[in-house]
Each structure stands twice: as structure tokens, then as C-alpha cells.
Design a protein around this motif. Sequence first.
Motif: not given
Ligand SMILES: [Zn+2]
Length: 134
Positions: A74, A7-8, A71, A10
Motif C-alpha cells: 500500500c 500500514c493502511h 509497505c 494491514g
Molecule cells: Zn500496507
Amino acid sequence: MELTGGCHCGEVRFEVQGEPLTAALCHCADCRRSAGAPMVSWTMYPVSALKISKGTTKVYESSQNGRRHFCGNCGTGLFYYNNEVLPGIVDIQSATYDHPEAVPARAHIQVAERITWMAKAHTLPEFERFPPRE
Ligand SMILES: [Zn+2]
Ligand SMILES: [Zn+2]
């Protein structure tokens, strides 16, 4: 082939083994609304090919049998399961791979629900970064 992704932020990281069963750009309204984007790129694998190497996903019931894993920190969409329509299968959002170039899309699917202007998106003017200011 082994691919890694995440995901963005981490918090969620994953690995996937082998060749994808298919790879497609989905234009359905559920994907669009869920992602907040005009289409979503997917790669399909047997469930056994996917291993979450870090973190845990949250699950959203996006339809009667559709389960979208994302996630919780995020919000990045990661995986899709549908045990009725696609038993034993996971769809992975291929834009979350560290090297998304490795798994090219092979088709557009669900174009019956596509935003009409997306059909001609490839004909729009292109800029390396942004258009020049006037
Ligand atoms: Zn994330
Ligand atoms: Zn879709």
C-alpha cells in the motif's frame, strides 16, 4: 507503554515498547517528498524497542545513509533508519500508530525547509468535515 501500529492495508504490523526518546514533526524536503505530505510526524526509539509482528517492509534509500521502510503493497511509510547519523535508532511514523494520540509531538524540526504556508496552517478556517457548498 506498548504501542501497536501498521500500514493502511494491514500487511505490515508492528509493536513498540517503552517511552519514545523524542517525538517531532519533520518539515524536511526528503520527508515531504517521500510522504507526499507537507510534514511527517516521527517518534524516535532504540532499535530494540521495535518488533515487526506481521509482514515485511520494503526499503528505499532516500539519501546516502537514510533508509525509509514502507509497505510494498500500500506504500505507507513506516520507519526511518540512518546508521551514520542515528546509530541504533529507529524513527517511527507516529501517524501509523493505532492510537497516535498516545505520543504527542513535542517539536517542529527542520523548519528551515518548511513550506512557508505551513507556518500559519493553524490559523486556517476549520470545518468538522467539509466546508458548506455554496
Ligand atoms: Zn500496507
Ligand atoms: Zn524529515
